[in-house]
Design a protein around this motif. Structure first.
Motif, mmCIF file in Angstrom:
data_model
loop_
_atom_site.group_PDB
_atom_site.id
_atom_site.type_symbol
_atom_site.label_atom_id
_atom_site.label_comp_id
_atom_site.label_asym_id
_atom_site.label_seq_id
_atom_site.Cartn_x
_atom_site.Cartn_y
_atom_site.Cartn_z
ATOM 1 N N THR A 165 0.798 -1.219 0.000
ATOM 2 C CA THR A 165 0.000 0.000 0.000
ATOM 3 C C THR A 165 0.833 1.272 0.000
ATOM 4 O O THR A 165 0.335 2.333 -0.368
ATOM 5 C CB THR A 165 -0.906 0.054 1.247
ATOM 6 N N ARG A 215 -5.793 3.137 1.533
ATOM 7 C CA ARG A 215 -5.047 2.666 0.369
ATOM 8 C C ARG A 215 -5.201 1.171 0.113
ATOM 9 O O ARG A 215 -4.760 0.670 -0.919
ATOM 10 C CB ARG A 215 -3.556 3.003 0.532
ATOM 11 N N PHE A 216 -5.813 0.444 1.030
ATOM 12 C CA PHE A 216 -5.905 -0.999 0.855
ATOM 13 C C PHE A 216 -6.758 -1.356 -0.353
ATOM 14 O O PHE A 216 -6.452 -2.290 -1.102
ATOM 15 C CB PHE A 216 -6.467 -1.665 2.113
ATOM 16 N N LEU A 242 -4.690 -1.081 -3.424
ATOM 17 C CA LEU A 242 -3.799 -2.231 -3.581
ATOM 18 C C LEU A 242 -4.554 -3.429 -4.147
ATOM 19 O O LEU A 242 -4.081 -4.095 -5.080
ATOM 20 C CB LEU A 242 -3.169 -2.586 -2.236
#
Length: 307
Positions: free
Chosen positions: A106, A124-125, A128
């Motif tokens: 991430t 941000r996961f 990703l």
């Protein structure tokens, strides 16, 4: 036990420094040469020569080495659009003859994003996960067909999904210590699950979570490689251990507790402990990239005992 060399070039290493270490690691028989993906030095110190881009560097190394595997631990999902990342990684894999591995995460270092003008979203996961879906989807799309993706963060329309990597599939490394989402992501996408600088007491528990996630997803947990990364500081005697610790601004006792440090016999004991915990691959973080004799010592005194 696979032994890999792992470096942090943003701390003050040029491309030539990285090339010298990669060539020495290859000549000594290390399994791989990996580097971080950062654009800003961490902590105080001389900022020169400045950062080097990970995939530009790996492209150069791909043409100047012949056998050692190459990769990132790990590239940041914030730095590159997944459609472009898929092209870059596939191209470097071709340039290397099929020796590349993609570690993807991430990203976490907010200051370097501000310094480079790169957005740093709080969440941000999801980025990703979408990047993994896109990169693997592009590579898996049959030649002659197109790839489409419509998600929260990215939209791709009628991509020709080219070029393809030499390796099929190209190994993807996912790491982290999250108890639920990271294990599920590793079970879905990864060839390798990595724990970087973990508390040693937590390694077995986290591997168990990943294995459980694999079983839940209908995947054999034995398909995954389980790896860990630790700072390495090896010396033929205590004076050499202390000298190498001083060179990277660390204390020998602290490195013994949290890394793989000490005399060769001490480090072999640490590696045996990792094997008992379920680790079959170790990334030795070598922070002093001018100290190639460090690699010589590990190759001479440790590698023959664990290979």
């Amino acid at each position: 036990m696979d032994l890999r060399i792992f470096t942090e070039p943003q701390q003050g290493a040029s491309y030539d420094d990285q090339l010298a270490m990669a060539r020495r690691a290859e000549a000594l028989g290390f399994d791989a040469f990996f580097r971080s993906d950062h654009f800003l030095r961490m902590g105080d110190g001389d900022p020169l020569p400045g950062p080097t881009d990970s995939w530009v560097t790996l492209a150069g190394l791909a043409r100047e080495t012949s056998t050692i595997r190459l990769g990132t631990l790990v590239s940041s999902a914030t730095f590159r659009h997944p459609g472009l990342l898929a092209v870059q990684v596939a191209q470097v894999d071709a340039m290397s003859g099929g020796r590349v591995e993609l570690g993807l995460g991430t990203g976490w270092f907010e200051q370097e994003h501000r310094a480079c003008g790169v957005p740093f979203p709080a969440r941000r996961f999801g980025m990703l996960e979408e990047q993994l879906e896109i990169v693997t989807g592009l590579w898996a799309t049959p030649v002659g067909e197109t790839f489409d993706h419509s998600g929260e963060h990215y939209r791709l329309e009628h991509s020709p999904a080219l070029p393809k990597p030499v390796q099929d599939p190209l190994p993807i490394i996912i790491g982290g210590g999250g108890p639920r989402r990271t294990p599920r992501l590793a079970a879905r996408f990864a060839a390798e699950y990595n724990q970087s600088f973990p508390e040693k007491s937590e390694i077995r528990h986290q591997i168990a979570r990943v294995r459980a996630a694999c079983e839940e997803a209908g995947r054999d947990p034995g398909d995954l490689v389980y790896s860990a990364a630790f700072v390495a500081c090896v010396g033929a005697d205590e004076a050499e251990v202390t000298r190498r610790a001083d060179a990277i601004g660390r204390e020998p006792d602290e490195l013994r507790e949290h890394g793989l440090a000490g005399t060769p016999d001490e480090v072999l004991e640490g590696i045996a402990e990792m094997a008992e915990l379920g680790i079959s691959r170790l990334y030795l973080q070598c922070l002093d990239m001018t100290d190639l004799e460090h690699l010589d010592l590990v190759a001479a005194e440790i590698m023959p005992e664990v290979s």
